[in-house]
Design a protein around this motif. Sequence first.
Motif, short mmCIF file in Angstrom:
data_model
loop_
_atom_site.label_atom_id
_atom_site.label_comp_id
_atom_site.label_asym_id
_atom_site.label_seq_id
_atom_site.Cartn_x
_atom_site.Cartn_y
_atom_site.Cartn_z
N ALA A 135 1.30 -6.30 -12.30
CA ALA A 135 1.87 -5.35 -11.35
C ALA A 135 3.11 -5.93 -10.70
N PHE A 136 4.07 -5.03 -10.45
CA PHE A 136 5.25 -5.35 -9.66
C PHE A 136 5.21 -4.47 -8.42
N VAL A 137 5.44 -5.07 -7.24
CA VAL A 137 5.51 -4.30 -6.00
C VAL A 137 6.79 -4.70 -5.27
N GLY A 138 7.61 -3.70 -4.94
CA GLY A 138 8.78 -3.93 -4.10
C GLY A 138 8.50 -3.48 -2.69
N LEU A 139 9.24 -4.02 -1.73
CA LEU A 139 9.12 -3.63 -0.32
C LEU A 139 10.37 -2.86 0.09
N SER A 140 10.15 -1.70 0.71
CA SER A 140 11.24 -0.87 1.22
C SER A 140 11.04 -0.69 2.72
N THR A 141 11.37 0.46 3.24
CA THR A 141 11.20 0.76 4.66
C THR A 141 11.02 2.25 4.85
N SER A 142 10.19 2.63 5.79
CA SER A 142 10.02 4.04 6.10
C SER A 142 11.25 4.65 6.76
N VAL A 143 12.21 3.82 7.19
CA VAL A 143 13.44 4.34 7.77
C VAL A 143 14.27 5.10 6.73
N VAL A 144 13.99 4.88 5.44
CA VAL A 144 14.61 5.70 4.40
C VAL A 144 14.34 7.18 4.68
N THR A 178 2.05 -1.97 -13.90
CA THR A 178 2.46 -0.97 -12.93
C THR A 178 3.63 -1.47 -12.09
N ALA A 179 4.38 -0.51 -11.52
CA ALA A 179 5.48 -0.85 -10.62
C ALA A 179 5.50 0.18 -9.50
N ASN A 180 5.40 -0.31 -8.27
CA ASN A 180 5.34 0.56 -7.10
C ASN A 180 6.13 -0.05 -5.95
N VAL A 181 6.32 0.75 -4.91
CA VAL A 181 7.02 0.30 -3.71
C VAL A 181 6.13 0.59 -2.50
N VAL A 182 6.09 -0.34 -1.56
CA VAL A 182 5.45 -0.11 -0.26
C VAL A 182 6.56 -0.09 0.78
N ALA A 183 6.59 0.98 1.59
CA ALA A 183 7.63 1.17 2.59
C ALA A 183 7.01 1.14 3.99
N PRO A 184 6.97 -0.01 4.64
CA PRO A 184 6.36 -0.10 5.97
C PRO A 184 7.14 0.66 7.03
N VAL A 222 -2.29 -2.82 1.66
CA VAL A 222 -1.79 -1.83 0.70
C VAL A 222 -1.32 -2.52 -0.58
N VAL A 223 -0.60 -3.62 -0.42
CA VAL A 223 -0.14 -4.38 -1.59
C VAL A 223 -1.33 -4.88 -2.40
N ALA A 224 -2.33 -5.41 -1.71
CA ALA A 224 -3.52 -5.93 -2.39
C ALA A 224 -4.21 -4.84 -3.21
N PHE A 225 -4.27 -3.62 -2.66
CA PHE A 225 -4.83 -2.50 -3.40
C PHE A 225 -4.02 -2.22 -4.67
N LEU A 226 -2.70 -2.18 -4.54
CA LEU A 226 -1.85 -1.83 -5.68
C LEU A 226 -1.94 -2.85 -6.81
N VAL A 227 -2.11 -4.12 -6.48
CA VAL A 227 -2.14 -5.15 -7.53
C VAL A 227 -3.56 -5.46 -7.98
N GLY A 228 -4.56 -4.86 -7.32
CA GLY A 228 -5.95 -5.11 -7.67
C GLY A 228 -6.49 -4.09 -8.65
N PRO A 229 -7.74 -4.23 -9.03
CA PRO A 229 -8.33 -3.35 -10.05
C PRO A 229 -8.42 -1.89 -9.63
N ASP A 230 -8.54 -1.61 -8.34
CA ASP A 230 -8.67 -0.23 -7.89
C ASP A 230 -7.33 0.51 -7.84
N GLY A 231 -6.22 -0.22 -7.99
CA GLY A 231 -4.91 0.41 -7.91
C GLY A 231 -4.25 0.65 -9.25
N ARG A 232 -4.99 0.51 -10.34
CA ARG A 232 -4.36 0.56 -11.66
C ARG A 232 -3.82 1.93 -12.03
N TRP A 233 -4.29 3.00 -11.39
CA TRP A 233 -3.84 4.34 -11.74
C TRP A 233 -2.70 4.82 -10.84
N VAL A 234 -2.26 3.95 -9.95
CA VAL A 234 -1.11 4.25 -9.10
C VAL A 234 0.10 3.56 -9.71
#
Length: 246
Positions: A135-144, A178-184, A222-234
């Motif tokens: 998994a790849f996870v990038g960090l963004s911002t909710s200010v977007v 997988t590749a996703n973004v988390v925007a705090p 949230v990151v842990a979920f995305l890179v863990g087994p339960d996040g594989r469909w996201v």
Amino acid sequence: MSTAPERIAVVTGGSRGIGRAISTRLAADGFTVVVNHASGTDAAAATVAEIEGAGGRALAVQADVADEHAVAAMLDRVETDHGGVDVVVHSAGRLALSTIADQDLEALDALHRTNIRGTFVVAQQAAHRLRAGGAFVGLSTSVVGTQVPTYGAYVASKSAAEGMVMILAKELRGRDVTANVVAPGPTATELFLDGKTQEQIDALAKVPPLERLGRPEDIAGVVAFLVGPDGRWVNGQTIRANGGMV
């Protein structure tokens, strides 16, 4: 009795704030964590010590995320010493606040070097190296989305990062990666709180319907979920972790 294979997570900017919380959480989840840092040697050492003190495995590696040779060397070392890379979390970033009219362009260039070029370099290297199931996870911002004044340069860089990762998810087709973004949203880190009055902090805490600032641990979960087994469909998603801010 067989043992589970070692799982390796690289966290850029992993020694401070949200990055440090991600590092400690992934270590608690069983990953060997590579705590990347640009210059904060003491903070990186403290993060590794915290992880090891809790029974986890970690090492600190210095590399400028915008330098493709430094990032490649870091990941070469990880692959040589640990056999591969399973997770890359790109948490390193730079912030410069100003109105667009008054933005210093040298500060803009420095910010974009880290936030845009750095994201591209780390994503590029991750695309070549992540193992199946990774998994790849990038960090963004909710200010977007909230578009707060003085965040123009920062939002420009994070909007670019979000777009890159969405395309990366499609380009990794067939790889089981997988590749996703988390925007705090507003998160109570040292960087975020610095220079703000208590009145300003209290006002910001009232913005989300949950009426509090985020904690670094909230984002790490949230990151842990995305890179863990339960996040594989996201996959190919930007998750705005902000307590319900619009």
